[in-house]
Design a protein around this motif. Structure first.
Motif, PDB file in Angstrom:
ATOM      1  N   LYS A   1       0.838  -1.198   0.000  1.00 28.29           N
ATOM      2  CA  LYS A   1       0.000   0.000   0.000  1.00 28.29           C
ATOM      3  C   LYS A   1       0.874   1.251   0.000  1.00 28.29           C
ATOM      4  O   LYS A   1       1.963   1.264   0.588  1.00 28.29           O
ATOM      5  CB  LYS A   1      -0.913   0.016   1.237  1.00 28.29           C
ATOM      6  N   ASP A   2       0.383   2.300  -0.657  1.00 22.18           N
ATOM      7  CA  ASP A   2       1.075   3.581  -0.631  1.00 22.18           C
ATOM      8  C   ASP A   2       0.934   4.216   0.746  1.00 22.18           C
ATOM      9  O   ASP A   2      -0.109   4.084   1.407  1.00 22.18           O
ATOM     10  CB  ASP A   2       0.495   4.526  -1.687  1.00 22.18           C
ATOM     11  N   ILE A   3       1.987   4.899   1.174  1.00 18.63           N
ATOM     12  CA  ILE A   3       1.951   5.598   2.462  1.00 18.63           C
ATOM     13  C   ILE A   3       1.369   6.993   2.273  1.00 18.63           C
ATOM     14  O   ILE A   3       1.841   7.762   1.430  1.00 18.63           O
ATOM     15  CB  ILE A   3       3.363   5.701   3.066  1.00 18.63           C
ATOM     16  N   VAL A   4       0.337   7.295   3.023  1.00 23.02           N
ATOM     17  CA  VAL A   4      -0.239   8.642   3.040  1.00 23.02           C
ATOM     18  C   VAL A   4       0.006   9.190   4.441  1.00 23.02           C
ATOM     19  O   VAL A   4      -0.781   8.987   5.363  1.00 23.02           O
ATOM     20  CB  VAL A   4      -1.745   8.625   2.706  1.00 23.02           C
ATOM     21  N   SER A   5       1.140   9.867   4.611  1.00 26.46           N
ATOM     22  CA  SER A   5       1.569  10.285   5.939  1.00 26.46           C
ATOM     23  C   SER A   5       1.037  11.668   6.306  1.00 26.46           C
ATOM     24  O   SER A   5       1.042  12.603   5.498  1.00 26.46           O
ATOM     25  CB  SER A   5       3.098  10.292   6.026  1.00 26.46           C
ATOM     26  N   PHE A   6       0.588  11.784   7.532  1.00 22.08           N
ATOM     27  CA  PHE A   6       0.171  13.071   8.088  1.00 22.08           C
ATOM     28  C   PHE A   6       1.336  14.052   8.075  1.00 22.08           C
ATOM     29  O   PHE A   6       1.150  15.256   7.870  1.00 22.08           O
ATOM     30  CB  PHE A   6      -0.335  12.844   9.521  1.00 22.08           C
ATOM     31  N   LEU A   7       2.542  13.546   8.245  1.00 23.95           N
ATOM     32  CA  LEU A   7       3.727  14.407   8.284  1.00 23.95           C
ATOM     33  C   LEU A   7       4.003  15.033   6.925  1.00 23.95           C
ATOM     34  O   LEU A   7       4.508  16.161   6.848  1.00 23.95           O
ATOM     35  CB  LEU A   7       4.941  13.588   8.732  1.00 23.95           C
ATOM     36  N   ASP A   8       3.676  14.318   5.840  1.00 25.98           N
ATOM     37  CA  ASP A   8       3.873  14.878   4.505  1.00 25.98           C
ATOM     38  C   ASP A   8       2.834  15.946   4.187  1.00 25.98           C
ATOM     39  O   ASP A   8       3.129  16.924   3.496  1.00 25.98           O
ATOM     40  CB  ASP A   8       3.814  13.764   3.453  1.00 25.98           C
ATOM     41  N   ARG A   9       1.629  15.757   4.686  1.00 28.12           N
ATOM     42  CA  ARG A   9       0.568  16.733   4.428  1.00 28.12           C
ATOM     43  C   ARG A   9       0.734  17.982   5.284  1.00 28.12           C
ATOM     44  O   ARG A   9       0.323  19.071   4.874  1.00 28.12           O
ATOM     45  CB  ARG A   9      -0.795  16.090   4.691  1.00 28.12           C
ATOM     46  N   TYR A  10       1.311  17.830   6.445  1.00 27.13           N
ATOM     47  CA  TYR A  10       1.495  18.966   7.357  1.00 27.13           C
ATOM     48  C   TYR A  10       2.956  18.995   7.813  1.00 27.13           C
ATOM     49  O   TYR A  10       3.294  18.486   8.898  1.00 27.13           O
ATOM     50  CB  TYR A  10       0.556  18.852   8.559  1.00 27.13           C
ATOM     51  N   PRO A  11       3.844  19.549   6.988  1.00 28.83           N
ATOM     52  CA  PRO A  11       5.291  19.523   7.259  1.00 28.83           C
ATOM     53  C   PRO A  11       5.692  20.133   8.601  1.00 28.83           C
ATOM     54  O   PRO A  11       6.771  19.830   9.109  1.00 28.83           O
ATOM     55  CB  PRO A  11       5.881  20.338   6.097  1.00 28.83           C
ATOM     56  N   LEU A  12       4.834  20.992   9.169  1.00 28.27           N
ATOM     57  CA  LEU A  12       5.150  21.594  10.464  1.00 28.27           C
ATOM     58  C   LEU A  12       5.445  20.524  11.506  1.00 28.27           C
ATOM     59  O   LEU A  12       6.323  20.689  12.371  1.00 28.27           O
ATOM     60  CB  LEU A  12       3.985  22.473  10.932  1.00 28.27           C
ATOM     61  N   PHE A  13       4.725  19.399  11.412  1.00 29.76           N
ATOM     62  CA  PHE A  13       4.863  18.347  12.414  1.00 29.76           C
ATOM     63  C   PHE A  13       6.075  17.457  12.180  1.00 29.76           C
ATOM     64  O   PHE A  13       6.289  16.500  12.920  1.00 29.76           O
ATOM     65  CB  PHE A  13       3.579  17.499  12.454  1.00 29.76           C
ATOM     66  N   LYS A  14       6.877  17.774  11.151  1.00 28.67           N
ATOM     67  CA  LYS A  14       8.116  17.049  10.927  1.00 28.67           C
ATOM     68  C   LYS A  14       9.247  17.560  11.819  1.00 28.67           C
ATOM     69  O   LYS A  14      10.341  16.986  11.824  1.00 28.67           O
ATOM     70  CB  LYS A  14       8.545  17.159   9.463  1.00 28.67           C
ATOM     71  N   LYS A  15       8.983  18.624  12.548  1.00 27.30           N
ATOM     72  CA  LYS A  15      10.004  19.192  13.427  1.00 27.30           C
ATOM     73  C   LYS A  15      10.355  18.201  14.536  1.00 27.30           C
ATOM     74  O   LYS A  15       9.495  17.461  15.011  1.00 27.30           O
ATOM     75  CB  LYS A  15       9.512  20.502  14.047  1.00 27.30           C
ATOM     76  N   PRO A  16      11.636  18.190  14.948  1.00 27.56           N
ATOM     77  CA  PRO A  16      12.028  17.315  16.053  1.00 27.56           C
ATOM     78  C   PRO A  16      11.153  17.527  17.280  1.00 27.56           C
ATOM     79  O   PRO A  16      10.731  18.640  17.586  1.00 27.56           O
ATOM     80  CB  PRO A  16      13.481  17.742  16.327  1.00 27.56           C
TER      81      PRO A  16
END
Length: 326
Positions: free
Chosen positions: A41-56
């Motif tokens: 399955k393809d990954i549909v990540s919340f982190l990709d849709r909302y890059p703000l949450f990729k912060k450490p």
């Protein structure tokens, strides 16, 4: 031979392995017939849709929840393929399962330890001491839980697939061709393992909760639940660091988690390694799979056909037909 910089991770499931690559998640399972079946399955990540949450320190909680979701879905698929379940889990059942898991974890690892720590106030009413005792109790409960589930016979096979998962990831990260022989040469312990992450969570929580005072039981439980994202965020960053750092202190702090994996992983059979390899292959872009990597799915189907032909040849009806023909 060049080491791969791409990180992959996964988990053991029922008679199989789930792997998560950069853009896909794949679950490979050995069916009762001996074939290897793979769901991708393809990954549909919340982190990709909302890059703000990729912060450490923010990405840890999101990554943990997503891993839980993919993990439960993969377990459902593996149960179907292994013949232990007839129906696929629905979205409503998925949410219910996650909430139930969170509730049970909160009772076992938050409510019980903080309630039982009250017994130590006969020694002192110092809040730091009581919080530390709560953390020690939580750690003891966690270790007993790991030890207890490891004694179940069915879980032992899952632990073998867990070992196959780690060995295969090591082999890929080392830049080697994914063959059973290459994979089996690698260790079954890995610094980015979920077992190590959970142990780090237990240890970090001791320090985070130590200075919160000692209010009522309800307030203590609420504060622990509310601070879980903080604990998970810190633990996640450490696990990421442990996976690529050669620092002595990082390795020393990682050591207990690696030793705990001696319980949660077991040496896998070659058949299990074949499943793990196919899971990695399905989760990664094709260009990352080195030439010479075997097709174990085709091998499993060929083996099934060979066994089927042999069984047919041994059947009394065919033997009698062959006798008359002779």
């Amino acid at each position: 031979m060049k080491e791969n910089s791409i990180s992959i991770g996964g988990q053991a499931v029922i008679e199989g392995v789930m792997m998560r690559g950069p853009v896909k998640v794949a679950t490979a399972v050995r069916t009762p017939s001996g074939e290897i079946e793979v769901e991708t399955k393809d990954i549909v990540s919340f982190l990709d849709r909302y890059p703000l949450f990729k912060k450490p320190f923010l990405r840890g909680t999101i990554a943990l929840v997503e891993s839980l979701v993919y993990g439960i879905k993969s377990l459902s698929y593996s149960a179907q393929m292994a013949g232990e379940d007839d129906e696929k889990i629905t979205d409503r059942e998925l949410v219910g399962t996650i909430l139930l898991a969170f509730l049970l974890a909160a009772v076992l690892f938050i409510a019980i330890p903080t309630g039982a720590a009250k017994l130590f106030d006969i020694l002192t009413d110092d809040p730091v001491f009581l919080n530390l005792m709560e953390g020690v109790l939580r750690l003891v409960i966690f270790l007993l839980y790991i030890w207890g589930i490891g004694r179940a016979k069915d879980i032992q096979r899952v632990f073998q697939y867990h070992g196959a998962e780690h060995k295969t990831i090591h082999c890929f990260e080392a830049g080697e061709v994914l063959t059973v022989e290459n994979v089996q040469r690698h260790p079954r312990l890995h610094p980015r393992c979920g077992t190590s992450f959970l142990l780090i969570v237990m240890l970090v929580s001791i320090f985070v909760f130590a200075f919160l005072g000692w209010p009522s039981l309800i307030e203590r439980i609420a504060s622990r639940v509310l601070l879980l994202p903080v604990v998970a965020g810190i633990s996640y960053e450490f696990i990421r660091l442990a996976g690529r750092s050669e620092n002595f202190f990082v390795k020393a702090f990682s050591w207990p988690g690696l030793q705990l994996q001696c319980i949660t992983t077991s040496p896998p059979d070659d058949d299990m390694v074949e499943v793990a390899i196919e899971s990695v292959k399905a989760a990664l872009p094709r260009e990352l799979i080195l030439a010479g990597t075997p097709d174990y799915i085709a091998k499993s189907r060929l083996s099934k056909e060979t066994v089927s032909d042999a069984e047919n040849a041994d059947s009394p009806a065919l033997q009698q037909e062959a006798h008359h023909a002779g």
